[in-house]
Design a protein around this motif. Structure first.
Motif, PDB file in Angstrom:
ATOM      1  N   LEU A 112      35.423   9.779  14.900  1.00 19.29           N
ATOM      2  CA  LEU A 112      35.090   9.540  13.498  1.00 19.29           C
ATOM      3  C   LEU A 112      33.663   9.024  13.326  1.00 19.29           C
ATOM      4  CD1 LEU A 112      36.338   9.901  10.774  1.00 19.29           C
ATOM      5  CD2 LEU A 112      37.274   7.592  10.901  1.00 19.29           C
ATOM      6  N   ARG A 113      33.133   8.399  14.338  1.00 18.94           N
ATOM      7  CA  ARG A 113      31.754   7.910  14.255  1.00 18.94           C
ATOM      8  C   ARG A 113      30.766   9.074  14.152  1.00 18.94           C
ATOM      9  NH1 ARG A 113      29.268   2.781  13.390  1.00 18.94           N
ATOM     10  NH2 ARG A 113      27.083   3.038  13.992  1.00 18.94           N
ATOM     11  N   TYR A 114      31.182  10.250  14.590  1.00 14.14           N
ATOM     12  CA  TYR A 114      30.316  11.428  14.479  1.00 14.14           C
ATOM     13  C   TYR A 114      29.980  11.737  13.022  1.00 14.14           C
ATOM     14  CZ  TYR A 114      30.258  12.906  19.361  1.00 14.14           C
ATOM     15  OH  TYR A 114      30.021  12.975  20.715  1.00 14.14           O
ATOM     16  N   ALA A 115      30.796  11.247  12.097  1.00 15.46           N
ATOM     17  CA  ALA A 115      30.542  11.495  10.678  1.00 15.46           C
ATOM     18  C   ALA A 115      29.137  11.080  10.275  1.00 15.46           C
ATOM     19  CB  ALA A 115      31.570  10.761   9.823  1.00 15.46           C
ATOM     20  N   HIS A 116      28.596  10.047  10.926  1.00 17.99           N
ATOM     21  CA  HIS A 116      27.256   9.570  10.590  1.00 17.99           C
ATOM     22  C   HIS A 116      26.211  10.661  10.786  1.00 17.99           C
ATOM     23  CE1 HIS A 116      28.123   4.964  10.984  1.00 17.99           C
ATOM     24  NE2 HIS A 116      29.121   5.614  10.401  1.00 17.99           N
ATOM     25  N   GLU A 117      26.448  11.560  11.740  1.00 17.68           N
ATOM     26  CA  GLU A 117      25.498  12.648  11.957  1.00 17.68           C
ATOM     27  C   GLU A 117      25.398  13.548  10.734  1.00 17.68           C
ATOM     28  OE1 GLU A 117      23.537  13.091  14.508  1.00 17.68           O
ATOM     29  OE2 GLU A 117      24.331  11.586  15.898  1.00 17.68           O
ATOM     30  N   GLY A 118      26.489  13.637   9.984  1.00 18.57           N
ATOM     31  CA  GLY A 118      26.504  14.459   8.780  1.00 18.57           C
ATOM     32  C   GLY A 118      26.183  13.685   7.517  1.00 18.57           C
ATOM     33  N   GLY A 119      25.876  12.386   7.656  1.00 17.13           N
ATOM     34  CA  GLY A 119      25.491  11.599   6.490  1.00 17.13           C
ATOM     35  C   GLY A 119      26.641  11.034   5.693  1.00 17.13           C
ATOM     36  N   TRP A 120      27.781  10.806   6.339  1.00 20.19           N
ATOM     37  CA  TRP A 120      28.915  10.205   5.651  1.00 20.19           C
ATOM     38  C   TRP A 120      29.659   9.302   6.621  1.00 20.19           C
ATOM     39  CZ3 TRP A 120      33.937  11.871   7.286  1.00 20.19           C
ATOM     40  CH2 TRP A 120      33.948  12.995   8.122  1.00 20.19           C
ATOM     41  N   ALA A 121      30.585   8.528   6.102  1.00 20.14           N
ATOM     42  CA  ALA A 121      31.311   7.579   6.943  1.00 20.14           C
ATOM     43  C   ALA A 121      32.666   7.288   6.313  1.00 20.14           C
ATOM     44  CB  ALA A 121      30.520   6.284   7.097  1.00 20.14           C
ATOM     45  N   VAL A 122      33.563   6.765   7.123  1.00 15.85           N
ATOM     46  CA  VAL A 122      34.838   6.242   6.636  1.00 15.85           C
ATOM     47  C   VAL A 122      34.793   4.740   6.840  1.00 15.85           C
ATOM     48  CG1 VAL A 122      37.340   6.182   6.971  1.00 15.85           C
ATOM     49  CG2 VAL A 122      36.107   8.360   7.078  1.00 15.85           C
ATOM     50  N   GLY A 123      34.894   3.995   5.744  1.00 16.85           N
ATOM     51  CA  GLY A 123      34.749   2.555   5.791  1.00 16.85           C
ATOM     52  C   GLY A 123      35.973   1.857   6.338  1.00 16.85           C
ATOM     53  N   SER A 124      35.873   0.551   6.441  1.00 18.64           N
ATOM     54  CA  SER A 124      36.990  -0.245   6.956  1.00 18.64           C
ATOM     55  C   SER A 124      38.198  -0.184   6.036  1.00 18.64           C
ATOM     56  CB  SER A 124      36.542  -1.696   7.137  1.00 18.64           C
ATOM     57  OG  SER A 124      36.068  -2.228   5.909  1.00 18.64           O
ATOM     58  N   ASP A 125      37.970   0.210   4.774  1.00 25.26           N
ATOM     59  CA  ASP A 125      39.083   0.354   3.834  1.00 25.26           C
ATOM     60  C   ASP A 125      39.731   1.724   3.930  1.00 25.26           C
ATOM     61  OD1 ASP A 125      37.093   1.937   2.774  1.00 25.26           O
ATOM     62  OD2 ASP A 125      37.043   0.963   0.809  1.00 25.26           O
ATOM     63  N   GLY A 126      39.222   2.559   4.853  1.00 23.67           N
ATOM     64  CA  GLY A 126      39.797   3.887   5.046  1.00 23.67           C
ATOM     65  C   GLY A 126      39.264   4.949   4.111  1.00 23.67           C
ATOM     66  N   ARG A 127      38.344   4.581   3.240  1.00 20.11           N
ATOM     67  CA  ARG A 127      37.809   5.537   2.276  1.00 20.11           C
ATOM     68  C   ARG A 127      36.530   6.178   2.798  1.00 20.11           C
ATOM     69  NH1 ARG A 127      38.292   2.234  -3.491  1.00 20.11           N
ATOM     70  NH2 ARG A 127      40.568   1.917  -3.449  1.00 20.11           N
ATOM     71  N   ARG A 128      36.380   7.430   2.441  1.00 19.82           N
ATOM     72  CA  ARG A 128      35.166   8.154   2.805  1.00 19.82           C
ATOM     73  C   ARG A 128      34.036   7.781   1.845  1.00 19.82           C
ATOM     74  NH1 ARG A 128      34.254  14.595   3.881  1.00 19.82           N
ATOM     75  NH2 ARG A 128      32.078  14.709   3.218  1.00 19.82           N
ATOM     76  N   ARG A 129      32.833   7.681   2.382  1.00 17.07           N
ATOM     77  CA  ARG A 129      31.656   7.351   1.566  1.00 17.07           C
ATOM     78  C   ARG A 129      30.463   8.157   2.049  1.00 17.07           C
ATOM     79  NH1 ARG A 129      27.658   3.216   1.955  1.00 17.07           N
ATOM     80  NH2 ARG A 129      28.750   2.210   3.683  1.00 17.07           N
ATOM     81  N   ASP A 130      29.779   8.797   1.111  1.00 18.92           N
ATOM     82  CA  ASP A 130      28.548   9.501   1.454  1.00 18.92           C
ATOM     83  C   ASP A 130      27.431   8.485   1.596  1.00 18.92           C
ATOM     84  OD1 ASP A 130      29.679  12.026   1.467  1.00 18.92           O
ATOM     85  OD2 ASP A 130      29.340  12.335  -0.673  1.00 18.92           O
ATOM     86  N   LEU A 131      26.685   8.570   2.680  1.00 19.93           N
ATOM     87  CA  LEU A 131      25.600   7.630   2.957  1.00 19.93           C
ATOM     88  C   LEU A 131      24.261   8.131   2.429  1.00 19.93           C
ATOM     89  CD1 LEU A 131      26.501   6.779   6.671  1.00 19.93           C
ATOM     90  CD2 LEU A 131      27.198   5.554   4.591  1.00 19.93           C
ATOM     91  N   CYS A 132      24.233   9.365   1.970  1.00 18.62           N
ATOM     92  CA  CYS A 132      22.991   9.991   1.517  1.00 18.62           C
ATOM     93  C   CYS A 132      23.205  10.625   0.153  1.00 18.62           C
ATOM     94  CB  CYS A 132      22.534  11.063   2.502  1.00 18.62           C
ATOM     95  SG  CYS A 132      22.410  10.501   4.213  1.00 18.62           S
TER      96      CYS A 132
END
Length: 317
Positions: A112-132
């Motif tokens: 799941l940490r690979y998501a950062h390569e695509g500019g998004w993440a899943v937070g500690s609350d389990g929700r997806r968030r776009d970082l860009c």
């Protein structure tokens, strides 16, 4: 034309790969109809070629991971899924975080940490968030007189550098920062020298306040400066809107951008907020080539509005 480029890329033709990258940077959807051929020919790198992967392309990548037939290619396959940012890819990355696929033992981070390569993440609350964000503007460097009362870096005593001074009363800046939730003036201040060795954080306020964070930890490998170094005398000002959020360059003059998506020189390095541990939002990139004739590398600017932290880190080849 695109199919011919893909066949050349499969034969490791660097010029063809560069042309495909230019296409995906300007309009990733142009490659969508051709991703099946790209995958069939084993072209998985650069993973950004799969930014606009549709459900069928994503399904094929997931099936290959689940089959366990190519554990040596797991890193590239996960990168492809991260760059696609597809909901089905997200589900698979979540699943593999608790049920690692074949080859996971060779990875340095969880799936799941690979998501950062695509500019998004899943937070500690389990929700997806776009970082860009999807809105980007060219940053143009303008000469400015150094501030006479600029505070010094606590580590090297160099005057701190105002890497960005932004105000969301400007509609364009507000659009570029919309994904961050920030409202007001944003000043990002850092040490141009020490930021090359570690991520530096500052407290920021909507009134334009910027204060060195006392929790910044000096790395043991930070060299001692012979004497304080003057920061760049150039500051970024807003230029034209970019047709694509991916039209950024960490390498070339004119590549600095506000908003949009970063071009990482190394692996994705979205700074983690020191207040809550969540990944911070990406603000922009200042290419070293825009700061001086011999500049290299790039400074990456980040913000976490809920905790009031900004950050700057740096990458070079």
């Amino acid at each position: 034309m695109i199919e011919e480029l893909i066949r050349r890329a499969a034969a490791e033709d660097d010029d063809a790969i560069e042309e495909l990258c230019a296409i995906t940077d300007s309009d990733p959807r142009r490659l969508t109809p051709h991703l099946s051929l790209l995958f069939d020919l084993g072209v998985l790198w650069p993973a950004k070629l799969y930014r606009a992967a549709d459900a069928d392309a994503v399904r094929r990548v997931i099936e290959q991971v689940d089959s366990g037939r190519t554990p040596d290619r797991l890193n590239h396959l996960l990168m492809v899924l991260a760059h696609s940012a597809h909901p089905t890819a997200e589900s698979a990355l979540r699943r593999w975080t608790t049920q690692p696929p074949a080859g996971s033992g060779e990875l340095y981070v969880s799936a799941l940490r690979y998501a950062h390569e695509g500019g998004w993440a899943v937070g500690s609350d389990g929700r997806r968030r776009d970082l860009c964000g999807d809105t980007a503007y060219r940053w143009i460097m303008r000469e400015t007189a150094p501030g006479a009362d600029q505070p010094g870096c606590p580590w090297c005593a160099s005057p701190l550098w105002v890497a960005a001074d932004l105000d969301t009363t400007d509609a364009a800046i507000a659009a570029a920062l919309a994904h961050t939730g920030w409202s007001g003036r944003l000043v990002i201040e850092t040490c141009h020298f020490c930021a090359c060795y570690t991520t530096l954080y500052s407290h920021v306020t909507p009134a334009g306040g910027a204060t060195w964070w006392a929790g910044n930890t000096r790395p043991s490998y930070l060299p001692d400066a012979d004497e304080p170094e003057d920061p760049p005398t150039l500051v970024p000002v807003l230029g034209r809107a970019l047709a694509s959020p991916y039209q950024v360059s960490a390498w070339n003059p004119g590549g600095s951008t506000l908003g949009g998506r970063p071009e990482w020189i190394q692996d994705a390095e979205h700074a983690d907020c020191p207040g809550c541990g969540e990944p911070m939002d990406y603000v922009g990139l200042i290419a070293g080539a825009d700061l001086d004739d011999y500049g290299e590398g790039a400074y990456y600017l980040h913000l976490h509005q809920p905790c009031g932290f900004a950050a700057v880190n740096y990458q070079q080849s």
